[in-house]
Motif scaffolding. Structure first.
Motif, PDB file in Angstrom:
ATOM      1  N   GLU A 282       4.982   9.319 -10.131  1.00 49.34           N
ATOM      2  CA  GLU A 282       5.871   9.583  -8.994  1.00 49.34           C
ATOM      3  C   GLU A 282       5.109   9.603  -7.672  1.00 49.34           C
ATOM      4  O   GLU A 282       5.662   9.287  -6.622  1.00 49.34           O
ATOM      5  N   ASN A 283       3.833   9.958  -7.733  1.00 48.65           N
ATOM      6  CA  ASN A 283       3.039  10.083  -6.506  1.00 48.65           C
ATOM      7  C   ASN A 283       2.113   8.899  -6.259  1.00 48.65           C
ATOM      8  O   ASN A 283       1.280   8.937  -5.352  1.00 48.65           O
ATOM      9  N   THR A 285       1.417   5.654  -4.626  1.00 49.38           N
ATOM     10  CA  THR A 285       1.996   4.904  -3.494  1.00 49.38           C
ATOM     11  C   THR A 285       1.246   3.611  -3.194  1.00 49.38           C
ATOM     12  O   THR A 285       1.763   2.754  -2.493  1.00 49.38           O
ATOM     13  N   SER A 286       0.020   3.496  -3.707  1.00 47.06           N
ATOM     14  CA  SER A 286      -0.761   2.287  -3.429  1.00 47.06           C
ATOM     15  C   SER A 286      -1.424   1.789  -4.707  1.00 47.06           C
ATOM     16  O   SER A 286      -1.526   2.513  -5.700  1.00 47.06           O
ATOM     17  N   CYS A 304       6.368   3.545 -11.343  1.00 46.25           N
ATOM     18  CA  CYS A 304       5.735   3.882 -10.053  1.00 46.25           C
ATOM     19  C   CYS A 304       6.659   3.408  -8.929  1.00 46.25           C
ATOM     20  O   CYS A 304       6.379   2.429  -8.227  1.00 46.25           O
ATOM     21  N   LYS A 305       7.767   4.094  -8.758  1.00 42.03           N
ATOM     22  CA  LYS A 305       8.820   3.646  -7.841  1.00 42.03           C
ATOM     23  C   LYS A 305       8.445   3.796  -6.370  1.00 42.03           C
ATOM     24  O   LYS A 305       9.106   3.228  -5.501  1.00 42.03           O
ATOM     25  N   ASN A 306       7.415   4.563  -6.102  1.00 39.36           N
ATOM     26  CA  ASN A 306       7.014   4.764  -4.707  1.00 39.36           C
ATOM     27  C   ASN A 306       5.837   3.896  -4.298  1.00 39.36           C
ATOM     28  O   ASN A 306       5.344   4.002  -3.171  1.00 39.36           O
ATOM     29  N   ALA A 308       4.446   0.767  -2.829  1.00 39.65           N
ATOM     30  CA  ALA A 308       5.116  -0.180  -1.935  1.00 39.65           C
ATOM     31  C   ALA A 308       4.150  -1.207  -1.366  1.00 39.65           C
ATOM     32  O   ALA A 308       2.930  -1.092  -1.488  1.00 39.65           O
ATOM     33  N   CYS A 328       9.007  -1.398 -10.352  1.00 40.80           N
ATOM     34  CA  CYS A 328       8.301  -0.971  -9.130  1.00 40.80           C
ATOM     35  C   CYS A 328       9.066  -1.542  -7.932  1.00 40.80           C
ATOM     36  O   CYS A 328       8.675  -2.558  -7.339  1.00 40.80           O
ATOM     37  N   LYS A 330       9.726  -1.032  -4.809  1.00 38.46           N
ATOM     38  CA  LYS A 330       9.351  -1.123  -3.398  1.00 38.46           C
ATOM     39  C   LYS A 330       8.239  -2.123  -3.119  1.00 38.46           C
ATOM     40  O   LYS A 330       7.843  -2.328  -1.976  1.00 38.46           O
ATOM     41  N   ARG A 354      17.377  -2.821  -6.673  1.00 43.40           N
ATOM     42  CA  ARG A 354      16.520  -2.440  -5.552  1.00 43.40           C
ATOM     43  C   ARG A 354      17.345  -1.822  -4.426  1.00 43.40           C
ATOM     44  O   ARG A 354      18.433  -2.287  -4.101  1.00 43.40           O
ATOM     45  N   SER A 356      15.736  -1.038  -1.394  1.00 46.10           N
ATOM     46  CA  SER A 356      15.061  -1.355  -0.133  1.00 46.10           C
ATOM     47  C   SER A 356      15.778  -2.490   0.585  1.00 46.10           C
ATOM     48  O   SER A 356      16.585  -3.206  -0.007  1.00 46.10           O
TER      49      SER A 356
END
Length: 395
Positions: A282-283, A285-286, A304-306, A308, A328, A330, A354, A356
C-alpha cells in the motif's frame, strides 16, 4: 551282507551324482527373458514358489549378459499397493510372502524397469551398478531404502516418482549425466535432509521434492532454466535457497509452504538476484530494483496501487513472471528491455477499472516483435482490456 553293502554304496553314489547335477543348475530362483536383440537377458523376478529374502542377479545367463530388471520384477503386490494408497486402505499380504531384504545387481545391468522394487519396505539399501543408465518410474517408490543415495554418473533417465515416499532416505546425490529431475522423483521423502544437484541439470519437474519436510537447504546450480510448480512445495523446513541467474521459466509456487529466508532491499524481498515480492504494498509509490536483478516473480508488484509514473525495467532483467504488475493502476508507461526473455500471463493486466485521468498504459518494447517465449496474454486478461494499452515495438 555283501548285497546290502552294494545297495548302500549304489544309493550313496546316486546321491553324489544328483548333487553334482544340482550344483550345475541355476539355483538363483530367478527367471529371465531373452531381449529383442537376442544377445542379452532381462531378469523378470523370482520363479513362482522360489521367492526369497535375498536376490542375487547374475551377470550372465546362458552365457549372455543380464542387462535389465523388468517392470514389477520384485514389486511387493504393486497393484494392491497402488489401490491401497489411492483409497486409504491397508496393503494386503499373504502369510507365504517373503520380504525382500537384499538385492545384488551386477555391473552388466543398465536398466531398472518401472516399479521394479515398488513397496519393498524391508529393502533398506541398494548398490546401483556403475553402468546403470535408466531408472524407471516408481522403481523404488515406497521402499525401505534408507541413508545416503548416490546415483552413478552414467544415469541419464530417472523416471517419475522413482524414489517417492522413501522416508528413510537422508541424502541424495544426483547423476551428472542427467538433464532433468522427473516429476515427483523424490516426493514425500520425509527424512531427506540434503540433496546435491549437479551442473548439467536444466529442468526440475512438478513435485520433484514436494513434501520433503526435513530438507533445510537447497543449492540450484547454474544451468537450470526451468523449475516447475510445486517442485519444492511444502518443504516446511526449507530456509536457505540459492538460485542461479540462468532461470528463465518458473514460479514462486515452486516453493510454496517453505520457510524461506529473504534479503531485504528497499521494500523488496529477494533471494539472490530474484525479487520475490514487495512488502507493505500500500505504501509503495516508486519502482527501484536491486542492481543485478534478473527476475521479477509472479505478483511481485501486484496490489501496489499507489506506484505511479513511468516504470523502467533495467537491462539485467530476463524474467517478468505472471501478474507481476497486475492492477498497478497509476503506472503510465513501462519500458521492457531486449534482455527480457520471458513475460508471464497477465503480467501488466488489470487496467480496466483505472480511476486516473490517463486511461491508457503505454508499453515500449525494445524488441521488434513479441518473442515466442512470452505468454500470449502477457499484458491483458481478456479482449476487452486491449483498448487500454498502447504497445510500441522496437522502442
Amino acid at each position: 551282507m555283501k548285497k546290502l553293502l552294494s545297495i548302500l554304496l549304489l544309493v550313496a553314489l546316486l546321491g553324489t551324482t544328483a548333487l553334482l547335477f544340482a550344483s550345475c543348475g541355476d539355483k538363483s530362483g530367478l527367471e529371465f527373458k531373452l531381449n529383442d536383440d537376442g544377445q542379452s537377458y532381462t531378469c523378470i523376478g523370482f520363479k513362482e514358489g522360489k521367492e526369497a529374502a535375498e536376490a542375487i542377479i547374475p551377470e550372465t545367463y546362458k552365457d549372455l549378459p543380464v542387462t535389465a530388471i523388468a517392470a514389477n520384477a520384485f514389486a511387493d503386490n504393486p497393484l494392491m499397493d497402488l489401490y491401497a494408497s489411492a483409497f486409504g486402505g491397508k496393503e494386503e499380504s499373504s502369510d507365504d510372502d517373503v520380504a525382500l531384504t537384499s538385492v545384488t545387481i551386477p555391473e552388466s545391468v543398465t536398466k531398472i524397469g518401472n516399479q521394479a522394487f515398488l513397496g519393498c519396505k524391508s529393502l533398506k539399501s541398494i548398490t546401483l551398478p556403475a553402468n546403470l543408465k535408466e531408472i524407471g518410474s516408481e522403481a523404488f517408490a515406497r521402499s525401505g531404502i534408507s541413508g545416503a543415495l548416490t546415483l552413478p554418473n552414467t544415469v541419464k533417465t530417472l523416471g517419475m516418482g522413482a524414489f517417492s515416499e522413501c522416508a528413510g532416505l537422508t541424502s541424495v546425490t544426483l547423476s551428472t549425466g542427467m538433464t532433468e529431475i522427473a516429476n515427483s522423483a523424490f516426493y514425500k521423502c520425509t527424512g531427506l535432509t540434503s540433496v546435491t544437484i549437479p551442473e548439467g541439470i536444466t529442468t526440475i519437474e512438478v513435485g520433484a521434492f514436494g513434501k520433503c519436510a526435513a530438507l533445510t537447504e537447497v543449492v540450484i546450480p547454474d544451468g537450470v532454466t526451468k523449475i516447475e510448480y510445486d517442485s519444492f512445495a511444502e518443504c516446511s523446513a526449507l530456509k536457505k535457497l540459492t538460485l542461479p541467474d540462468t532461470l528463465e521459466d518458473w514460479s514462486r509456487t515452486a516453493f510454496s509452504g517453505c520457510a524461506l529466508e529473504y534479503e531485504t532491499y528497499e521494500n523488496g524481498k529477494y533471494i539472490g538476484n530474484w525479487l520475490f515480492y514487495m512488502s507493505d504494498k500500500e505504501n509503495v509509490t516508486s519502482f527501484k530494483l536491486k542492481e543485478g536483478t534478473v527476475g521479477i516473480m509472479d505478483q511481485a508488484f501486484s496490489g501496489c496501487k499507489n506506484m505511479a509514473g513511468a516504470v523502467v525495467i533495467p537491462d539485467t532483467v530476463k524474467v517478468i513472471a505472471s501478474e507481476a504488475f497486475y492492477g498497478c493502476e497509476k503506472i503510465t508507461s513501462v519500458r521492457i528491455p531486449a534482455s527480457v526473455k520471458y513475460v508471464g500471463r497477465n503480467a501488466f493486466a488489470g487496467w480496466v477499472d483505472r480511476t486516473s485521468a490517463n486511461k491508457t498504459l503505454v508499453i515500449n518494447c525494445e524488441v521488434s516483435e513479441i518473442p515466442e517465449e512470452w505468454n500470449g496474454n502477457w499484458y491483458y486478461s481478456n479482449a476487452y482490456d486491449d483498448e487500454n494499452y498502447t504497445i510500441n515495438w522496437g522502442k
